[in-house]
Motif scaffolding. Structure first.
Motif, short mmCIF file in Angstrom:
data_model
loop_
_atom_site.label_atom_id
_atom_site.label_comp_id
_atom_site.label_asym_id
_atom_site.label_seq_id
_atom_site.Cartn_x
_atom_site.Cartn_y
_atom_site.Cartn_z
N VAL A 1 49.93 -11.74 95.87
CA VAL A 1 50.58 -13.01 96.15
C VAL A 1 50.20 -13.45 97.56
N VAL A 2 49.94 -14.73 97.72
CA VAL A 2 49.67 -15.28 99.05
C VAL A 2 50.44 -16.59 99.17
N ALA A 3 50.96 -16.87 100.36
CA ALA A 3 51.78 -18.07 100.56
C ALA A 3 51.50 -18.66 101.94
N ARG A 4 51.68 -19.97 102.04
CA ARG A 4 51.61 -20.65 103.32
C ARG A 4 52.23 -22.04 103.18
N VAL A 5 52.62 -22.60 104.31
CA VAL A 5 53.16 -23.95 104.32
C VAL A 5 52.03 -24.94 104.08
N ALA A 6 52.22 -25.85 103.14
CA ALA A 6 51.22 -26.88 102.86
C ALA A 6 51.42 -28.03 103.85
N ALA A 7 50.72 -27.95 104.96
CA ALA A 7 50.90 -28.94 106.02
C ALA A 7 50.12 -30.22 105.76
N ALA B 1 48.05 -14.17 91.59
CA ALA B 1 46.88 -13.93 90.75
C ALA B 1 47.21 -12.89 89.70
N TYR B 2 46.80 -13.16 88.45
CA TYR B 2 47.02 -12.23 87.35
C TYR B 2 45.67 -11.72 86.84
N GLY B 3 45.62 -11.21 85.63
CA GLY B 3 44.41 -10.64 85.10
C GLY B 3 44.49 -9.12 85.04
N PRO B 4 43.53 -8.48 84.33
CA PRO B 4 43.59 -7.03 84.13
C PRO B 4 43.64 -6.23 85.43
N ALA B 5 42.87 -6.64 86.44
CA ALA B 5 42.83 -5.87 87.69
C ALA B 5 44.12 -6.01 88.48
N ASN B 6 44.91 -7.03 88.18
CA ASN B 6 46.12 -7.29 88.95
C ASN B 6 47.40 -7.06 88.16
N ALA B 7 47.26 -6.45 86.96
CA ALA B 7 48.41 -6.33 86.07
C ALA B 7 49.52 -5.49 86.69
N LEU C 1 43.23 -12.27 98.08
CA LEU C 1 43.45 -13.71 98.11
C LEU C 1 43.59 -14.19 99.55
N VAL C 2 43.02 -15.37 99.83
CA VAL C 2 43.22 -16.05 101.11
C VAL C 2 43.47 -17.52 100.80
N LEU C 3 44.58 -18.05 101.31
CA LEU C 3 44.94 -19.45 101.08
C LEU C 3 44.72 -20.24 102.36
N LEU C 4 43.90 -21.28 102.29
CA LEU C 4 43.52 -22.07 103.46
C LEU C 4 44.09 -23.48 103.36
N ASP C 5 44.28 -24.08 104.53
CA ASP C 5 44.68 -25.49 104.62
C ASP C 5 43.66 -26.15 105.54
N LEU C 6 42.51 -26.52 104.98
CA LEU C 6 41.40 -27.03 105.77
C LEU C 6 41.60 -28.51 106.10
N ALA C 7 41.32 -28.86 107.35
CA ALA C 7 41.46 -30.25 107.76
C ALA C 7 40.38 -31.12 107.13
N ASP C 8 39.16 -30.67 107.18
CA ASP C 8 38.07 -31.47 106.61
C ASP C 8 36.87 -30.57 106.39
N TRP C 9 36.36 -30.59 105.16
CA TRP C 9 35.14 -29.85 104.85
C TRP C 9 34.66 -30.33 103.49
N PRO C 10 33.35 -30.23 103.18
CA PRO C 10 32.88 -30.69 101.87
C PRO C 10 33.67 -30.06 100.73
N GLY C 11 34.07 -30.87 99.79
CA GLY C 11 34.85 -30.40 98.66
C GLY C 11 36.34 -30.50 98.86
N VAL C 12 36.79 -30.78 100.08
CA VAL C 12 38.22 -30.92 100.36
C VAL C 12 38.59 -32.39 100.25
N ALA C 13 39.55 -32.70 99.38
CA ALA C 13 39.94 -34.10 99.18
C ALA C 13 41.39 -34.16 98.75
N GLY C 14 42.12 -35.13 99.29
CA GLY C 14 43.51 -35.32 98.92
C GLY C 14 44.40 -34.20 99.41
#
Length: 348
Positions: free
Chosen positions: A236-242, A225-231, A55-68
């Motif tokens: 877990v991934v975390a970051r500050v939602a800036a 993330a759950y599921g059979p491969a992660n049982a 897992l990788v959690l991103l906080d993108l400033a602007d890119w197609p598909g990023v809104a709100g």
């Protein structure tokens, strides 16, 4: 069909004369006989054991598909047996459930450090080596025309780059070079890299949007993330939602000069609707534009001003007592707060 007669026949007439049955028929198909056939080969399905998701959690400033207000989650399977996995999001004391993107993301780890460089020119000096989580994934080189169209966009840490050259090194490793730096309003991250950062090839289909309530901006978001491969051991991934997706973009090209003792400042405003900067003069303002906040700081104190224009003059009398070295910062203000500053330091 006439019994005992090879082939197929169509009966035209049946007549009985003097206790004799007379049948008039015509052949409609020749007997095919025996023909050789290839029995074929079975298509063996490899028995792939699904591995723990990356897992990788991103906080993108602007890119197609990023809104709100949102974060973006990339998920990859090192085994190549990717399936969307159920997710649990925890932020601000609340829990919600969703699923990862239908398409697997191309993610990896940066093995070397990407150095700082200008965001105004092609970076021909820097290079970085990455190892992809899935060795079956591939990165390709792109020419300058393709880069101008947005090709090969990737997140390295918090910076969005585009790379023109991808040199395969074997075993899922690539050396990337010929960069466009600080894309999508991420110039603040150009000088903050280190080895071990996450690499994500940005593809709208491979990123799942994680909505963040406006009241939870500034809180830490945690995705499991759950599921059979992660049982056995759910990743877990975390970051500050800036809130980079809704934070105003920082102004650019700040200039300062002293004129008859007064300090004259000018800069260029930016907006998400004006990336092309077609007239080279100014960009259309964002809908939530609320002006600029200017600060001039020295050893003797700070002067702050709020203005709507992209220029400001501070009289010499106000500068007296601030000191001989001044640091100037300009931020754009919007509905969700302040942009990062554009700044410079001058001597007076």
């Amino acid at each position: 069909m006439l019994a005992g007669v090879a082939g197929e026949w169509l009966i035209d007439e049946v007549a009985i004369e003097r206790m004799v049955v007379r049948v008039t028929a015509r052949a409609v198909a020749e007997p095919s006989g025996a023909r050789p056939a290839d029995p074929g080969r079975p298509v063996a399905q490899p028995d792939v054991v699904a591995e723990r998701s990356r897992l990788v959690l991103l906080d993108l400033a602007d890119w197609p598909g990023v809104a709100g207000p949102s974060l973006q989650l990339a998920v990859a399977s090192p085994s190549g047996a990717y399936r969307p996995v159920p997710l649990e999001l925890a932020v601000g004391g609340t829990l919600s459930a969703s699923a990862s993107a239908a398409r697997e993301a191309i993610v990896g780890t940066v093995d070397t450090m990407l150095g700082a460089a200008s965001t105004d020119l092609i970076d021909r000096r820097s290079s970085v080596e990455v190892t992809l989580a899935n060795v079956d994934h591939w990165l390709e080189s792109r020419d300058d025309m393709a880069l101008a169209g947005g090709a090969n966009a990737a997140a390295i840490g918090d910076e969005i780059v585009q790379f023109g050259v991808a040199e395969p090194l074997g075993g899922g490793r690539f050396r990337l070079s010929r960069f466009l730096r600080g894309r999508g309003g991420s110039e603040f991250a150009v000088g903050g890299h280190g080895a071990g950062e996450a690499f994500v090839l940005l593809n709208v289909a491979g990123l799942a949007s994680v909505p963040i309530a406006a009241g939870h901006l500034g809180s830490t978001a945690t995705v499991t993330a759950y599921g059979p491969a992660n049982a056995a051991d759910p990743p877990v991934v975390a970051r500050v939602a800036a809130g980079e997706a809704v934070r105003p973009l920082a102004p650019r090209h700040l200039e300062a000069r002293l004129n008859a003792g007064s300090l004259e400042l000018a800069w260029i405003g930016r907006s998400r609707g004006g990336w092309a900067w077609l007239d080279g003069v100014a960009a259309a303002q964002d809908a939530d534009f609320q002006g600029y906040r200017v600060s001039v700081t020295g050893s003797g104190g700070t002067i702050e001003r709020s203005v709507d224009a992209v220029e400001l003059t501070i009289a010499g009398a106000e500068l007296a007592g601030l000191g001989s070295t001044l640091t100037i910062g300009v931020r754009q203000t919007g509905a969700f707060g302040l942009s990062r500053p554009v700044s410079l330091t001058i001597g007076v």
